[in-house]
Design a protein around this motif. Structure first.
Motif, PDB file in Angstrom:
ATOM      1  N   ILE A 121       0.840  -1.201   0.000  1.00 31.04           N
ATOM      2  CA  ILE A 121       0.000   0.000   0.000  1.00 31.04           C
ATOM      3  C   ILE A 121       0.874   1.248   0.000  1.00 31.04           C
ATOM      4  O   ILE A 121       0.594   2.221  -0.717  1.00 31.04           O
ATOM      5  N   ALA A 122       1.963   1.233   0.765  1.00 39.57           N
ATOM      6  CA  ALA A 122       2.871   2.387   0.815  1.00 39.57           C
ATOM      7  C   ALA A 122       3.521   2.636  -0.545  1.00 39.57           C
ATOM      8  O   ALA A 122       3.608   3.781  -0.994  1.00 39.57           O
ATOM      9  N   VAL A 123       3.973   1.581  -1.210  1.00 41.80           N
ATOM     10  CA  VAL A 123       4.600   1.732  -2.534  1.00 41.80           C
ATOM     11  C   VAL A 123       3.615   2.356  -3.516  1.00 41.80           C
ATOM     12  O   VAL A 123       3.958   3.284  -4.252  1.00 41.80           O
ATOM     13  N   TRP A 124       2.383   1.866  -3.513  1.00 40.07           N
ATOM     14  CA  TRP A 124       1.383   2.398  -4.441  1.00 40.07           C
ATOM     15  C   TRP A 124       0.979   3.829  -4.063  1.00 40.07           C
ATOM     16  O   TRP A 124       0.752   4.652  -4.944  1.00 40.07           O
ATOM     17  N   ALA A 125       0.896   4.127  -2.790  1.00 40.87           N
ATOM     18  CA  ALA A 125       0.556   5.489  -2.362  1.00 40.87           C
ATOM     19  C   ALA A 125       1.653   6.465  -2.779  1.00 40.87           C
ATOM     20  O   ALA A 125       1.367   7.555  -3.281  1.00 40.87           O
ATOM     21  N   ILE A 126       2.907   6.058  -2.602  1.00 44.28           N
ATOM     22  CA  ILE A 126       4.029   6.916  -3.019  1.00 44.28           C
ATOM     23  C   ILE A 126       4.034   7.071  -4.535  1.00 44.28           C
ATOM     24  O   ILE A 126       4.247   8.185  -5.043  1.00 44.28           O
ATOM     25  N   ALA A 127       3.802   5.988  -5.255  1.00 39.21           N
ATOM     26  CA  ALA A 127       3.797   6.054  -6.716  1.00 39.21           C
ATOM     27  C   ALA A 127       2.702   7.008  -7.220  1.00 39.21           C
ATOM     28  O   ALA A 127       2.941   7.816  -8.115  1.00 39.21           O
ATOM     29  N   TYR A 128       1.518   6.921  -6.632  1.00 42.92           N
ATOM     30  CA  TYR A 128       0.431   7.822  -7.050  1.00 42.92           C
ATOM     31  C   TYR A 128       0.721   9.248  -6.600  1.00 42.92           C
ATOM     32  O   TYR A 128       0.342  10.201  -7.277  1.00 42.92           O
ATOM     33  N   GLY A 129       1.400   9.421  -5.471  1.00 40.32           N
ATOM     34  CA  GLY A 129       1.769  10.746  -5.005  1.00 40.32           C
ATOM     35  C   GLY A 129       2.774  11.416  -5.928  1.00 40.32           C
ATOM     36  O   GLY A 129       2.719  12.614  -6.162  1.00 40.32           O
ATOM     37  N   VAL A 130       3.678  10.629  -6.473  1.00 41.57           N
ATOM     38  CA  VAL A 130       4.699  11.147  -7.402  1.00 41.57           C
ATOM     39  C   VAL A 130       4.062  11.511  -8.746  1.00 41.57           C
ATOM     40  O   VAL A 130       4.468  12.480  -9.383  1.00 41.57           O
ATOM     41  N   MET A 131       3.064  10.734  -9.148  1.00 41.39           N
ATOM     42  CA  MET A 131       2.398  11.004 -10.427  1.00 41.39           C
ATOM     43  C   MET A 131       1.629  12.269 -10.278  1.00 41.39           C
ATOM     44  O   MET A 131       1.180  13.012 -10.867  1.00 41.39           O
TER      45      MET A 131
END
Length: 131
Positions: A121-131
């Motif tokens: 969940i953290a990896v996906w949250a960071i990835a969406y935050g960067v996008m």
């Protein structure tokens, strides 16, 4: 000497005899995630080949991966990768001779499961935050 056959017991232990435990389930899941990583690697190769081939091919792969089913598969691949890695670290700890107490084995299984979910969940949250 009298020879008794079977005496109502199975010839060897099997899953119908053992009580399902978290560690048994985690062992099975570790094998399944290992197999899932093969499929994810094929998807990675498809993406790389599309990027090297043409803009049209890359756009097609991006569209597939960007669909709801594609995102679900990528999310599952991310979890499988993290879960399998953490399971491997747990086995490495065992290989050096630590964590064999029953409470430690159970705690390791719980930590592996919880950490894999939280990290995914953290990896996906960071990835969406960067996008």
């Amino acid at each position: 000497m009298a020879h008794t056959r079977n005496a109502g017991r199975p010839l060897s232990p099997h899953l119908q005899i053992y009580k399902r435990t978290l560690t048994m389930t985690m062992s099975i899941v570790h094998r399944i995630t290992g197999l899932a990583l093969y499929g994810g690697t094929i998807l990675l190769v498809w993406w790389l080949l599309a990027a090297a081939t043409s803009d049209a091919q890359f756009a097609l792969v991006q569209a597939v991966f960007g669909s709801w089913i594609g995102l679900l598969v990528l999310f599952g691949f991310t979890w499988a990768l993290i879960h399998h890695t953490l399971g491997g670290i747990r086995h490495l700890i065992w290989d050096v001779g630590h964590g064999f107490e029953l409470k430690d084995v159970e705690m390791g299984a719980r930590l592996t499961l919880a950490s894999s979910i939280i990290l995914t969940i953290a990896v996906w949250a960071i990835a969406y935050g960067v996008m």
